[in-house]
Design a protein around this motif. Structure first.
Motif, PDB file in Angstrom:
ATOM      1  N   ALA A   1     -42.464  47.385 -19.156  1.00 52.48           N
ATOM      2  CA  ALA A   1     -43.525  47.761 -19.981  1.00 52.48           C
ATOM      3  C   ALA A   1     -43.990  49.129 -19.295  1.00 52.48           C
ATOM      4  N   LYS A   2     -44.883  49.749 -20.087  1.00 52.17           N
ATOM      5  CA  LYS A   2     -45.450  51.025 -19.648  1.00 52.17           C
ATOM      6  C   LYS A   2     -46.183  50.964 -18.350  1.00 52.17           C
ATOM      7  N   VAL A   3     -45.895  52.106 -17.459  1.00 54.48           N
ATOM      8  CA  VAL A   3     -46.393  52.219 -16.353  1.00 54.48           C
ATOM      9  C   VAL A   3     -47.193  53.738 -16.422  1.00 54.48           C
ATOM     10  N   THR A   4     -48.519  53.781 -16.201  1.00 54.61           N
ATOM     11  CA  THR A   4     -49.280  55.164 -16.054  1.00 54.61           C
ATOM     12  C   THR A   4     -49.852  55.017 -14.852  1.00 54.61           C
ATOM     13  N   ILE A   5     -49.720  56.260 -14.202  1.00 56.19           N
ATOM     14  CA  ILE A   5     -50.454  56.750 -12.969  1.00 56.19           C
ATOM     15  C   ILE A   5     -51.033  58.143 -13.303  1.00 56.19           C
ATOM     16  N   GLY A   6     -52.266  58.159 -12.618  1.00 54.59           N
ATOM     17  CA  GLY A   6     -53.330  59.386 -12.822  1.00 54.59           C
ATOM     18  C   GLY A   6     -52.809  60.581 -11.989  1.00 54.59           C
ATOM     19  N   ASN A   7     -53.954  61.560 -11.752  1.00 51.34           N
ATOM     20  CA  ASN A   7     -53.647  62.711 -10.926  1.00 51.34           C
ATOM     21  C   ASN A   7     -54.200  62.116  -9.549  1.00 51.34           C
ATOM     22  N   ASP A   8     -53.529  63.087  -8.524  1.00 52.16           N
ATOM     23  CA  ASP A   8     -54.052  63.102  -7.246  1.00 52.16           C
ATOM     24  C   ASP A   8     -54.003  61.478  -6.681  1.00 52.16           C
ATOM     25  N   THR A   9     -52.975  60.886  -6.975  1.00 45.66           N
ATOM     26  CA  THR A   9     -52.766  59.414  -6.405  1.00 45.66           C
ATOM     27  C   THR A   9     -51.786  59.432  -5.683  1.00 45.66           C
ATOM     28  N   LEU A  10     -51.884  58.467  -4.303  1.00 48.96           N
ATOM     29  CA  LEU A  10     -50.923  58.529  -3.244  1.00 48.96           C
ATOM     30  C   LEU A  10     -50.383  57.093  -3.125  1.00 48.96           C
ATOM     31  N   PHE A  11     -49.111  56.895  -2.798  1.00 50.81           N
ATOM     32  CA  PHE A  11     -48.605  55.723  -2.435  1.00 50.81           C
ATOM     33  C   PHE A  11     -48.189  55.524  -1.060  1.00 50.81           C
ATOM     34  N   GLY A  12     -48.286  54.605  -0.294  1.00 54.94           N
ATOM     35  CA  GLY A  12     -47.406  54.529   1.085  1.00 54.94           C
ATOM     36  C   GLY A  12     -46.213  54.098   0.828  1.00 54.94           C
ATOM     37  N   PRO A  13     -45.434  53.784   1.800  1.00 54.94           N
ATOM     38  CA  PRO A  13     -44.234  53.408   1.835  1.00 54.94           C
ATOM     39  C   PRO A  13     -44.035  51.869   1.228  1.00 54.94           C
ATOM     40  N   ASN A  14     -43.113  51.511   0.321  1.00 55.04           N
ATOM     41  CA  ASN A  14     -42.661  50.509   0.168  1.00 55.04           C
ATOM     42  C   ASN A  14     -43.635  49.889  -1.032  1.00 55.04           C
ATOM     43  N   VAL A  15     -44.109  50.790  -1.650  1.00 55.99           N
ATOM     44  CA  VAL A  15     -45.096  50.254  -2.971  1.00 55.99           C
ATOM     45  C   VAL A  15     -44.018  49.855  -4.155  1.00 55.99           C
ATOM     46  N   THR A  16     -44.235  48.774  -4.563  1.00 56.23           N
ATOM     47  CA  THR A  16     -43.594  48.225  -5.772  1.00 56.23           C
ATOM     48  C   THR A  16     -44.694  47.947  -7.018  1.00 56.23           C
ATOM     49  N   ILE A  17     -44.019  48.201  -8.151  1.00 55.03           N
ATOM     50  CA  ILE A  17     -44.696  47.920  -9.456  1.00 55.03           C
ATOM     51  C   ILE A  17     -43.886  47.380 -10.309  1.00 55.03           C
ATOM     52  N   VAL A  18     -44.136  45.964 -10.743  1.00 56.27           N
ATOM     53  CA  VAL A  18     -43.304  45.031 -11.190  1.00 56.27           C
ATOM     54  C   VAL A  18     -44.027  44.751 -12.755  1.00 56.27           C
ATOM     55  N   THR A  19     -43.653  45.010 -14.168  1.00 52.01           N
ATOM     56  CA  THR A  19     -43.968  44.841 -15.035  1.00 52.01           C
ATOM     57  C   THR A  19     -43.551  43.530 -15.849  1.00 52.01           C
ATOM     58  N   PRO A  20     -42.253  43.313 -15.686  1.00 54.01           N
ATOM     59  CA  PRO A  20     -41.496  42.016 -16.200  1.00 54.01           C
ATOM     60  C   PRO A  20     -42.209  40.728 -15.710  1.00 54.01           C
ATOM     61  N   ILE A  21     -42.218  39.538 -16.715  1.00 58.59           N
ATOM     62  CA  ILE A  21     -42.651  38.245 -16.363  1.00 58.59           C
ATOM     63  C   ILE A  21     -41.785  37.252 -17.124  1.00 58.59           C
TER      64      ILE A  21
END
Length: 212
Positions: A92-112
């Protein structure tokens, strides 16, 4: 209706559908190419991201390695930073805004996947064929957000602007803007206020200063 449209409508779809497999194979190849580059190969990295993602803003930097499942389903704003081992399973769609920071090993999962084992194994699709089916829910992450190390964001979640998500959190529900949230499952701990400013931490601020 194309299988990709079924994803965006929140309907069951077949991950093994030939059209989807082509999109994913392209994204996996570009993810690998990006991960194999060196940090000083800025132009090559920018070129790969433009081919890989649905949109990538200016001034973005991803440490690498990265993995995007579809790539084109992800849109990222300006001045985004991701530390190493970013994984985005963007059925599915993933939207990330401006000036956003991710640390190490970040995971985004949309399927179920279905909870019932027999349904997880196979169901009958719109054409009357037995197949393994799943569905997906979009993820929206606002601007000026910091996701600390090892955060997992699950499908259907919206994280508002200005949030901080603590290390190791699993985000399963929406987080309102300007909140500090953490835990498994992730819960709002408190709002972020002016009292959190570095100006009140003089020993850490030392000889630095807050930009006026």
């Amino acid at each position: 209706m194309k299988e990709e449209e079924r994803i965006f409508k929140g309907m069951l779809f077949s991950p093994a559908h030939p059209e989807l497999r082509l999109i994913k194979q392209h994204a996996h190849k570009l993810s690998r190419q990006y991960s194999d580059t060196y940090e000083e190969q800025k132009e090559e990295r920018e070129s790969i991201l433009k081919q890989l993602l649905g949109h990538v803003g200016k001034g973005c930097y991803m440490q690498g390695p990265v993995f995007f499942h579809y790539g084109t389903h992800t849109e990222i704003g300006d001045h985004f930073f991701a530390n190493y081992n970013l994984t985005v399973q963007d059925d599915a769609k993933v939207t990330i805004g401006n000036d956003t920071l991710f640390g190490p090993n970040v995971t985004i999962v949309t399927p179920i996947h279905p909870f019932i084992a027999s349904e997880r194994k196979q169901m009958i699709d719109q054409n009357g064929e037995a197949k393994s089916l799943c569905y997906a829910k979009p993820v929206s992450i606002g601007s000026n957000v910091w996701l600390a190390a090892n955060v997992t964001v699950c499908g259907g979640v919206t994280i508002g602007d200005g949030c901080v998500i603590g290390a190791g959190s699993v985000v399963t529900h929406d987080i309102p803007a300007n909140s500090f949230a953490a835990g498994v499952p992730c819960k709002v701990i408190r709002p972020i206020t002016e009292a959190d400013s570095m100006r009140f931490k003089s020993d850490i601020l030392a000889d630095c200063r807050i930009e006026e």
